[in-house]
Motif scaffolding. Structure first.
Motif, mmCIF file in Angstrom:
data_model
loop_
_atom_site.group_PDB
_atom_site.id
_atom_site.type_symbol
_atom_site.label_atom_id
_atom_site.label_comp_id
_atom_site.label_asym_id
_atom_site.label_seq_id
_atom_site.Cartn_x
_atom_site.Cartn_y
_atom_site.Cartn_z
ATOM 1 N N VAL A 110 10.320 -15.310 -10.800
ATOM 2 C CA VAL A 110 9.079 -15.257 -10.008
ATOM 3 C C VAL A 110 8.415 -13.897 -10.214
ATOM 4 C CG1 VAL A 110 8.289 -15.058 -7.598
ATOM 5 C CG2 VAL A 110 9.719 -16.990 -8.311
ATOM 6 N N GLU A 111 7.082 -13.891 -10.233
ATOM 7 C CA GLU A 111 6.343 -12.644 -10.499
ATOM 8 C C GLU A 111 5.832 -11.966 -9.233
ATOM 9 O OE1 GLU A 111 3.238 -13.883 -13.190
ATOM 10 O OE2 GLU A 111 4.731 -14.703 -14.587
ATOM 11 N N ASN A 112 5.359 -12.764 -8.270
ATOM 12 C CA ASN A 112 4.719 -12.190 -7.083
ATOM 13 C C ASN A 112 5.270 -12.817 -5.809
ATOM 14 O OD1 ASN A 112 2.635 -10.482 -8.380
ATOM 15 N ND2 ASN A 112 1.892 -12.441 -9.149
ATOM 16 N N LEU A 113 5.511 -11.970 -4.813
ATOM 17 C CA LEU A 113 6.090 -12.434 -3.550
ATOM 18 C C LEU A 113 5.266 -11.876 -2.388
ATOM 19 C CD1 LEU A 113 8.416 -13.774 -1.981
ATOM 20 C CD2 LEU A 113 9.712 -11.661 -2.268
ATOM 21 N N ILE A 114 4.899 -12.769 -1.478
ATOM 22 C CA ILE A 114 4.166 -12.358 -0.280
ATOM 23 C C ILE A 114 5.049 -12.633 0.926
ATOM 24 C CG2 ILE A 114 2.119 -12.851 1.132
ATOM 25 C CD1 ILE A 114 0.627 -13.191 -1.482
ATOM 26 N N PHE A 115 5.221 -11.628 1.760
ATOM 27 C CA PHE A 115 6.220 -11.697 2.827
ATOM 28 C C PHE A 115 5.568 -11.535 4.201
ATOM 29 C CE2 PHE A 115 9.441 -9.043 5.319
ATOM 30 C CZ PHE A 115 10.127 -10.148 5.798
ATOM 31 N N ALA A 165 3.477 -8.291 -1.729
ATOM 32 C CA ALA A 165 2.585 -7.877 -0.641
ATOM 33 C C ALA A 165 3.322 -8.179 0.656
ATOM 34 C CB ALA A 165 1.262 -8.621 -0.690
ATOM 35 N N THR A 166 3.579 -7.133 1.417
ATOM 36 C CA THR A 166 4.223 -7.274 2.714
ATOM 37 C C THR A 166 3.111 -7.247 3.756
ATOM 38 O OG1 THR A 166 6.346 -6.305 2.124
ATOM 39 C CG2 THR A 166 5.577 -5.927 4.350
ATOM 40 N N LEU A 167 3.008 -8.326 4.525
ATOM 41 C CA LEU A 167 1.903 -8.426 5.483
ATOM 42 C C LEU A 167 2.464 -8.339 6.902
ATOM 43 C CD1 LEU A 167 -0.102 -11.266 3.691
ATOM 44 C CD2 LEU A 167 -0.339 -8.776 3.469
ATOM 45 N N ARG A 168 2.038 -7.316 7.617
ATOM 46 C CA ARG A 168 2.542 -7.100 8.986
ATOM 47 C C ARG A 168 1.552 -7.701 9.964
ATOM 48 N NH1 ARG A 168 3.673 -0.936 7.368
ATOM 49 N NH2 ARG A 168 5.419 -1.349 5.945
ATOM 50 N N TYR A 169 1.947 -8.883 10.458
ATOM 51 C CA TYR A 169 1.047 -9.598 11.375
ATOM 52 C C TYR A 169 1.102 -9.000 12.751
ATOM 53 C CZ TYR A 169 2.457 -13.454 8.238
ATOM 54 O OH TYR A 169 2.792 -14.242 7.190
ATOM 55 N N ALA A 237 -4.362 -11.554 -0.385
ATOM 56 C CA ALA A 237 -3.267 -10.719 -0.897
ATOM 57 C C ALA A 237 -2.738 -11.296 -2.212
ATOM 58 C CB ALA A 237 -2.148 -10.629 0.141
ATOM 59 N N LEU A 238 -2.625 -12.618 -2.281
ATOM 60 C CA LEU A 238 -2.177 -13.261 -3.526
ATOM 61 C C LEU A 238 -3.163 -12.958 -4.657
ATOM 62 C CD1 LEU A 238 -0.365 -15.253 -5.114
ATOM 63 C CD2 LEU A 238 -1.791 -17.112 -4.202
ATOM 64 N N GLN A 239 -4.441 -13.118 -4.342
ATOM 65 C CA GLN A 239 -5.479 -12.858 -5.350
ATOM 66 C C GLN A 239 -5.410 -11.418 -5.848
ATOM 67 O OE1 GLN A 239 -7.440 -15.938 -5.789
ATOM 68 N NE2 GLN A 239 -7.334 -14.838 -7.731
ATOM 69 N N HIS A 240 -5.155 -10.504 -4.917
ATOM 70 C CA HIS A 240 -5.016 -9.085 -5.277
ATOM 71 C C HIS A 240 -3.888 -8.894 -6.305
ATOM 72 C CE1 HIS A 240 -4.175 -4.755 -4.675
ATOM 73 N NE2 HIS A 240 -2.911 -5.120 -4.524
ATOM 74 N N LEU A 241 -2.747 -9.525 -6.054
ATOM 75 C CA LEU A 241 -1.618 -9.384 -6.981
ATOM 76 C C LEU A 241 -1.931 -10.068 -8.315
ATOM 77 C CD1 LEU A 241 1.415 -10.006 -4.560
ATOM 78 C CD2 LEU A 241 0.554 -7.798 -5.397
ATOM 79 N N ALA A 297 -6.474 -3.091 4.916
ATOM 80 C CA ALA A 297 -6.669 -4.461 4.404
ATOM 81 C C ALA A 297 -8.139 -4.705 4.069
ATOM 82 C CB ALA A 297 -6.170 -5.487 5.420
ATOM 83 N N ALA A 298 -9.031 -4.092 4.847
ATOM 84 C CA ALA A 298 -10.466 -4.229 4.562
ATOM 85 C C ALA A 298 -10.805 -3.558 3.239
ATOM 86 C CB ALA A 298 -11.278 -3.617 5.703
ATOM 87 N N GLU A 299 -10.245 -2.376 3.062
ATOM 88 C CA GLU A 299 -10.527 -1.588 1.856
ATOM 89 C C GLU A 299 -9.946 -2.248 0.603
ATOM 90 O OE1 GLU A 299 -8.772 2.622 0.746
ATOM 91 O OE2 GLU A 299 -9.573 2.582 2.786
ATOM 92 N N VAL A 300 -8.671 -2.635 0.659
ATOM 93 C CA VAL A 300 -7.975 -3.102 -0.543
ATOM 94 C C VAL A 300 -8.274 -4.576 -0.839
ATOM 95 C CG1 VAL A 300 -5.720 -3.350 -1.657
ATOM 96 C CG2 VAL A 300 -6.116 -1.471 -0.077
ATOM 97 N N LEU A 301 -8.323 -5.403 0.214
ATOM 98 C CA LEU A 301 -8.497 -6.852 -0.003
ATOM 99 C C LEU A 301 -9.905 -7.321 0.338
ATOM 100 C CD1 LEU A 301 -5.265 -8.311 1.712
ATOM 101 C CD2 LEU A 301 -5.548 -7.556 -0.662
ATOM 102 N N GLY A 302 -10.703 -6.463 0.953
ATOM 103 C CA GLY A 302 -11.979 -6.932 1.496
ATOM 104 C C GLY A 302 -11.744 -7.901 2.647
#
Ligand code: UFG
Length: 331
Positions: A110-115, A165-169, A237-241, A297-302
């Motif tokens: 696997v190449e990309n993981l979102i957590f 991408a680690t996403l802290r909800y 976040a997926l699109q970013h990776l 998140a606004a800056e990096v992912l819009g």
């Protein structure tokens, strides 16, 4: 064909909303879920395997069969209170699950993981709103397992070249604005569902856990984010990776805080129904205030929340908790 994305816990509340957002963005969500808390009828946008994420070999097999390169990992236990009473369950499901999944990801390349991580990893922060570089000192086992999960991902990423991408909800709530998916927990412990059920007369009066916190009205303050916004944050976040972006850890929150009393007041404003409530003792493991600084998140992912006003959160969720849509819209 649509790029397949493995979604662990895709039958759960946030996972199922993410599947819909993935599908709308042109991906094929391939769900694995052991249905211990998820609902099979929430899996509507792709293939479903009833499988425990800890079954590493079977998970690697699904990844290979669908030629999957990207994974979103939602499957976990997620009740703060239960984690205090029964930490073993959290170490087994959240740490054991993470290790099994990471091993499957390595096996299947696997190449990309979102957590799915959590603001619970910050513990009781020194300052608000919380930035991603705030110290992470969780105060309950649930938060600790999410922090350890973040660290495990970093170690595997370093060793095997996986990006993440680690996403802290912050506090996920609301429901699909089209009404195709709902929040359904058993037992239900979350504030918004319990308060709406109480307002509809379908549940005992709400207990307000703690009235002596150092907040404006003494009750806990949280950052409530609409699950549809959260779902779109995952796609971003997926699109970013996929676009070659670097691994990262990001807060996903609205940036606004509501106290428990403010939430109850807003339910009354929106639905015209009073929430029967009484003051009760603090709930162990609850930090006084958790609000996100959402600027990274606004800056990096819009990424910007579009549906996270408390009024819309309540309007979208109300029909699932015994308050009619009409009632919610009339207000
Ligand atoms: N609350 C009450 N009465 C209730 C239920 C909740 O007063 O019957 C209060 C809680 O004390 C808290 C707030 O409402 O201050 C929100 O509580 P929830 O249980 O809805 O949400 P939590 O903040 O405890 O937990 C959520 C997610 C976790 C996540 C956590 C981060 O469920 O997965 O946010 O704090 F880790």
């Amino acid at each position: 064909a649509d790029a397949p994305i493995l979604v662990t816990g895709g039958a759960g509340f946030i996972g199922s909303h993410a599947c819909k957002a993935l599908s709308l963005a042109g991906f094929l969500p391939v769900v694995i879920d052991n249905l211990c808390t998820g609902h099979g009828d929430s899996v509507k946008w792709g293939p479903f395997y009833e499988l425990d994420v800890r079954n590493s070999l079977a998970v690697a097999d699904v990844i290979s069969r669908h030629d999957i390169r990207h994974v979103m990992h939602f499957a976990a236990s997620a009740y703060v209170g239960e984690s205090v009473r029964n930490p073993g369950k959290y170490y087994q499901n959240n740490i054991g699950g993470m290790q099994a999944l990471l091993d499957a990801c390595v096996t299947a390349k696997v190449e990309n993981l979102i957590f799915s991580s959590s603001c619970a990893t910050y513990g009781i922060p020194e300052s608000q709103p919380i930035r991603e570089d705030s110290p992470q000192n969780p105060i309950n086992p649930y938060g600790r397992t999410k922090l350890i999960g973040e660290q495990m991902i970093r170690d595997y990423a370093h060793a095997y070249g996986i990006k993440y991408a680690t996403l802290r909800y912050f506090n996920a709530c609301g429901a699909d604005p089209d009404g195709e998916l709902a929040e359904r927990h058993d037992p239900e412990t979350h504030l918004l569902p319990l308060a709406m059920l109480a307002a509809a007369g379908l549940h005992d009066e709400l207990q307000i856990f703690g009235t002596d916190y150092a907040t404006q009205d003494g009750t806990c303050v949280r950052d409530y984010i609409h699950v549809d916004d959260l779902a779109h944050g995952h796609v971003a976040a997926l699109q970013h990776l996929l676009d070659g972006g670097a691994s990262l850890a990001l807060n996903l929150g609205s940036g606004k805080g509501h106290s428990v009393l403010q939430v109850l007041e807003e339910i009354e404003n929106v639905t015209g129904r009073k929430v029967p409530a009484r003051f009760a003792a603090r709930r162990p493991g609850d930090p006084p205030v958790l609000t996100a600084d959402p600027s990274l998140a606004a800056e990096v992912l819009g990424f910007h929340t579009l549906h996270s006003s408390m009024a819309q959160i309540i309007r979208d969720a109300a029909p699932f908790f015994g308050l009619s849509k009409k009632e919610a819209q009339n207000a």
